[in-house]
Design an enzyme around this catalytic site. Structure first.
Site, PDB file in Angstrom:
ATOM      1  N   GLU A   1      15.357 -20.835  18.679  1.00  0.00           N
ATOM      2  CA  GLU A   1      16.579 -20.025  18.653  1.00  0.00           C
ATOM      3  C   GLU A   1      17.326 -20.277  19.963  1.00  0.00           C
ATOM      4  O   GLU A   1      16.828 -19.950  21.032  1.00  0.00           O
ATOM      5  CB  GLU A   1      16.225 -18.541  18.540  1.00  0.00           C
ATOM      6  CG  GLU A   1      17.465 -17.660  18.476  1.00  0.00           C
ATOM      7  CD  GLU A   1      17.195 -16.199  18.804  1.00  0.00           C
ATOM      8  OE1 GLU A   1      17.958 -15.355  18.342  1.00  0.00           O
ATOM      9  OE2 GLU A   1      16.228 -15.900  19.533  1.00  0.00           O
TER      10      GLU A   1
ATOM     11  N   ASP B   1      11.369 -17.917  19.596  1.00  0.00           N
ATOM     12  CA  ASP B   1      12.334 -16.858  19.867  1.00  0.00           C
ATOM     13  C   ASP B   1      13.019 -17.059  21.225  1.00  0.00           C
ATOM     14  O   ASP B   1      12.350 -17.363  22.215  1.00  0.00           O
ATOM     15  CB  ASP B   1      11.568 -15.528  19.854  1.00  0.00           C
ATOM     16  CG  ASP B   1      12.458 -14.315  19.973  1.00  0.00           C
ATOM     17  OD1 ASP B   1      13.267 -14.095  19.060  1.00  0.00           O
ATOM     18  OD2 ASP B   1      12.331 -13.576  20.976  1.00  0.00           O
TER      19      ASP B   1
ATOM     20  N   HIS C   1      17.513 -12.132  10.490  1.00  0.00           N
ATOM     21  CA  HIS C   1      17.313 -10.702  10.735  1.00  0.00           C
ATOM     22  C   HIS C   1      18.208 -10.149  11.844  1.00  0.00           C
ATOM     23  O   HIS C   1      18.172  -8.950  12.106  1.00  0.00           O
ATOM     24  CB  HIS C   1      15.848 -10.472  11.078  1.00  0.00           C
ATOM     25  CG  HIS C   1      15.473 -11.141  12.368  1.00  0.00           C
ATOM     26  ND1 HIS C   1      15.449 -12.520  12.507  1.00  0.00           N
ATOM     27  CD2 HIS C   1      15.183 -10.637  13.587  1.00  0.00           C
ATOM     28  CE1 HIS C   1      15.138 -12.824  13.747  1.00  0.00           C
ATOM     29  NE2 HIS C   1      14.971 -11.705  14.425  1.00  0.00           N
ATOM     30  N   ASP C   2      18.969 -11.012  12.520  1.00  0.00           N
ATOM     31  CA  ASP C   2      19.858 -10.549  13.584  1.00  0.00           C
ATOM     32  C   ASP C   2      21.327 -10.563  13.170  1.00  0.00           C
ATOM     33  O   ASP C   2      22.205 -10.242  13.953  1.00  0.00           O
ATOM     34  CB  ASP C   2      19.736 -11.454  14.820  1.00  0.00           C
ATOM     35  CG  ASP C   2      18.361 -11.400  15.446  1.00  0.00           C
ATOM     36  OD1 ASP C   2      17.712 -10.344  15.379  1.00  0.00           O
ATOM     37  OD2 ASP C   2      17.930 -12.429  16.009  1.00  0.00           O
TER      38      ASP C   2
ATOM     39  N   ASP D   1       4.318  -5.357   4.107  1.00  0.00           N
ATOM     40  CA  ASP D   1       3.093  -5.811   4.766  1.00  0.00           C
ATOM     41  C   ASP D   1       2.653  -7.182   4.249  1.00  0.00           C
ATOM     42  O   ASP D   1       3.260  -7.726   3.324  1.00  0.00           O
ATOM     43  CB  ASP D   1       1.978  -4.773   4.558  1.00  0.00           C
ATOM     44  CG  ASP D   1       1.932  -4.289   3.120  1.00  0.00           C
ATOM     45  OD1 ASP D   1       1.891  -5.138   2.217  1.00  0.00           O
ATOM     46  OD2 ASP D   1       1.966  -3.051   2.894  1.00  0.00           O
TER      47      ASP D   1
ATOM     48  N   ASN E   1       0.821  -1.224   0.000  1.00  0.00           N
ATOM     49  CA  ASN E   1       0.000   0.000   0.000  1.00  0.00           C
ATOM     50  C   ASN E   1       0.852   1.270   0.000  1.00  0.00           C
ATOM     51  O   ASN E   1       0.345   2.375   0.241  1.00  0.00           O
ATOM     52  CB  ASN E   1      -0.963  -0.002   1.192  1.00  0.00           C
ATOM     53  CG  ASN E   1      -0.228  -0.038   2.521  1.00  0.00           C
ATOM     54  OD1 ASN E   1       0.997  -0.205   2.561  1.00  0.00           O
ATOM     55  ND2 ASN E   1      -0.949   0.149   3.605  1.00  0.00           N
TER      56      ASN E   1
ATOM     57  N   ASP F   1       6.639 -16.680  14.254  1.00  0.00           N
ATOM     58  CA  ASP F   1       7.604 -16.470  15.309  1.00  0.00           C
ATOM     59  C   ASP F   1       6.853 -16.473  16.631  1.00  0.00           C
ATOM     60  O   ASP F   1       5.899 -15.718  16.789  1.00  0.00           O
ATOM     61  CB  ASP F   1       8.261 -15.095  15.103  1.00  0.00           C
ATOM     62  CG  ASP F   1       9.753 -15.135  15.277  1.00  0.00           C
ATOM     63  OD1 ASP F   1      10.188 -15.526  16.372  1.00  0.00           O
ATOM     64  OD2 ASP F   1      10.468 -14.780  14.324  1.00  0.00           O
TER      65      ASP F   1
HETATM   66  C1  GLC Z   1      15.626 -12.840  19.245  1.00  0.00           C
HETATM   67  C2  GLC Z   1      15.211 -12.195  17.953  1.00  0.00           C
HETATM   68  C3  GLC Z   1      15.676 -10.774  17.958  1.00  0.00           C
HETATM   69  C4  GLC Z   1      15.037 -10.064  19.105  1.00  0.00           C
HETATM   70  C5  GLC Z   1      15.272 -10.800  20.421  1.00  0.00           C
HETATM   71  C6  GLC Z   1      14.323 -10.322  21.462  1.00  0.00           C
HETATM   72  O1  GLC Z   1      16.996 -12.917  19.370  1.00  0.00           O
HETATM   73  O2  GLC Z   1      15.664 -12.923  16.874  1.00  0.00           O
HETATM   74  O3  GLC Z   1      15.407 -10.108  16.760  1.00  0.00           O
HETATM   75  O4  GLC Z   1      15.529  -8.761  19.191  1.00  0.00           O
HETATM   76  O5  GLC Z   1      15.057 -12.182  20.321  1.00  0.00           O
HETATM   77  O6  GLC Z   1      13.016 -10.767  21.175  1.00  0.00           O
HETATM   78 CA    CA Z   2       2.693  -1.118   3.719  1.00  0.00          CA
END
Ligand code: GLC
Ligand code: CA
Length: 536
Positions: A250, A197, A319-320, A28, A22, A97
């Site tokens: 994780e 997580d 993403h980390d 999104d 959008n 997640d």
């Molecule tokens: C995990 C996630 C990370 C987040 C952290 C706290 O390590 O991958 O992105 O900041 O947990 O939730």
């Molecule tokens: Ca958007």
């Protein structure tokens, strides 16, 4: 139940930077639906969706204020249902997640807990001040003290991550019931499981002062405690066992014995865990300090976990992390070759491969120029810590810019339009400035692109059962070379990678199946960053 998750290739989507439908500058859920055909074409069979729940977004969704609803930033519950349906039509499964260690401080549970309202009073970890200060000496994983004083409740609460992420109290059976309900809610809607997580820090066995000297004080009381295992067994038995689904946890900083407890078949806890040893070989003390990357150590860690566990998720990015071609490959002269070399490892080691969005087109680190370009709460806290340690501003900034998680959170590079086809509005996190050269559209067309190499490898996993079911045997690790064999029944494949700018020679021979260079046979000579798959 069949174990489809062992055969499939997984793909992680970080929703805010994947595709914006959008044009408000933020990716999104409808944007993901638009790209399902792209993912199908790539050969993806499972999507891991980073959090899309309602959230104040202090930690980009890892601070959840309502687990049973979608954040308006990403869409609606109906959009999520549509995504599950549209993916299902293409035979793509979705895992979500599950952020269970903490919620957002804006969650209604926390708001009521602050006021001492039942049943929420003990949903979090509240402690009285000790000698007028913090209840103990623990520090947060995001640096600084792990406790924050709440004026309303007149007590401290524990937060292992940001102060906007209070830790849930897993000593309270009601909290465990809440988690079960959240899991059932989503499984009933048709998801295929969870990436859990920070799953090995949820249970705190004591609140004594830590004797740990350096960072992460308190970890001896919260890392992989016996109570942690009991909770996971309960979730498995009461919820997960009733569904056709899987979990991947994780689990940073685990040793091999603990890893077995988490994910052996007989442990009945998780199906697999993300360990991070292979990505941490060149970290020094804290993640902000990085030494020169030594391929040998990386290969040794990969091989260690291959041999140790029955099944691993294979991943070089999420993403980390920072971008793998920048971190473990060579994003300059050998950008294409080293991306393909890493892809070969990713898709031929034993386990479930997890591709992180953009990895399949060789997206690189963002080349940030100043701290003003950084959004990530962990990086900003890290900067403060380095300054406190006495580092001059320019140096602290330099370290943070290079290692910030924002490097892999920049918008997906779809094409060479303004804002890379991600959006028509300027996204809050800057685009990587190489999107005119590195983007999906140009790679769909170019036969020898990184993207098409990924497709070839994923295709190979479909025709060569050995790559999915075969055992792993290490053949050779040197400073630059890694060779291993995958064997299933009477078939076997040998994979050799060269992780250096120099040519290498190896005495292993075989019939060439695939290489990231143009060649028809293999005589033992490897070009820079070459990877080959051979049939014995
Ligand atoms: C995990 C996630 C990370 C987040 C952290 C706290 O390590 O991958 O992105 O900041 O947990 O939730
Ligand atoms: Ca958007």
């Amino acid at each position: 139940m069949n174990e489809l998750w062992k055969e499939r290739v997984a793909y992680q989507i970080y929703p805010r930077s994947f595709n914006d439908s959008n044009n408000d500058g933020i990716g999104d859920i409808p944007g993901i639906i638009e790209k399902l055909d792209y993912l199908k074409d790539l050969g993806v069979g499972i999507i891991w969706l980073s959090p899309v729940y309602k959230s104040p977004q202090k930690d980009n969704g890892y601070d959840v204020s309502d687990y049973l609803d979608i954040d308006p930033l990403f869409g609606t519950l109906e959009d999520m249902d549509n995504l599950i349906k549209a993916a299902g039509k293409r035979d793509i499964k979705i895992i979500m997640d599950l952020v269970l260690n903490h919620t957002s401080d804006q969650h209604i549970w926390f708001q009521k807990s602050r006021e001492g309202i039942e049943p929420y009073k003990d949903y979090y970890i509240w402690k009285d001040p000790k000698n007028g200060s913090y209840p103990n000496n623990w520090d947060s994983i995001f640096t600084g003290p792990a406790w924050k004083y709440d004026e309303l409740r007149k007590q401290y609460y524990l937060h292992l991550f940001a102060e906007e992420q209070p830790d849930l109290n897993f000593h309270n059976p009601k909290v465990i019931e809440e988690i079960k309900n959240i899991m059932r809610f989503w499984l009933e809607r048709g998801i295929y499981g969870f990436r859990c997580d920070a799953v090995n820090v949820i249970y705190k066995s004591s609140f004594k002062d830590s004797v740990t000297k350096s960072v992460r004080k308190g970890r001896e009381y919260y890392l992989s405690q016996p109570g942690n295992h009991l909770i996971l067994k309960e979730l498995k038995k009461d919820v997960l066992d009733n569904y056709d689904c899987f979990t991947v946890g994780e689990a940073g900083h685990v040793d091999k014995e603990t890893a077995h407890l988490f994910c052996d078949k007989k442990s009945k806890e998780l199906d697999m865990i993300f360990t991070f040893d292979h990505l941490e070989t060149h970290e020094y003390l804290v993640k902000w300090f990085r030494r020169k990357f030594k391929p040998k150590k990386f290969f040794e860690k990969l091989s260690f976990w291959q041999k140790e566990l029955e099944w691993n998720p294979i991943f070089f990015e999420n993403h980390d992390q920072i971008r793998s071609v920048t971190d473990l490959g060579n994003d300059k002269l050998y950008w294409q070759e080293s991306s393909k070399m890493l892809a070969t490892l990713l898709l031929t080691l034993k386990g479930t491969p997890f591709i992180y969005q953009g990895e399949e087109i060789g997206m690189t680190n963002a080349n940030f120029k100043s701290l003003a370009e950084i959004e990530d709460i962990e990086s900003l806290n890290g900067f403060k810590m380095l300054r406190k340690w006495g580092l001059p501003k320019f140096l602290a900034e330099k370290f943070i810019l290079k290692s910030s998680r924002d490097n892999c959170r920049t918008p997906f590079q779809w094409n060479d339009d303004k804002y890379a086809g991600f959006s028509t509005t300027k996204p809050p996190l800057k685009l990587c400035d190489n999107y005119q050269r590195i983007n999906a559209e140009s790679q769909i067309e170019a036969k020898t692109s990184i993207l098409n190499f990924y497709k070839q490898l994923i295709g190979l996993r479909k025709t060569e059962e050995t790559l999915v079911k075969g055992d792993f045997t290490e053949l050779l690790i040197t400073n630059h070379l890694f060779a291993y064999e995958r064997q299933y029944q009477d078939k076997s494949l040998i994979i050799i990678v060269n992780s250096s700018k120099k040519k290498q020679r190896i005495s292993i021979k075989g019939e060439l199946v695939l290489s990231n260079y143009k060649r028809t046979d293999f005589n033992g000579n490897l070009s820079p960053y070459e990877a080959v798959i051979l049939r014995e």
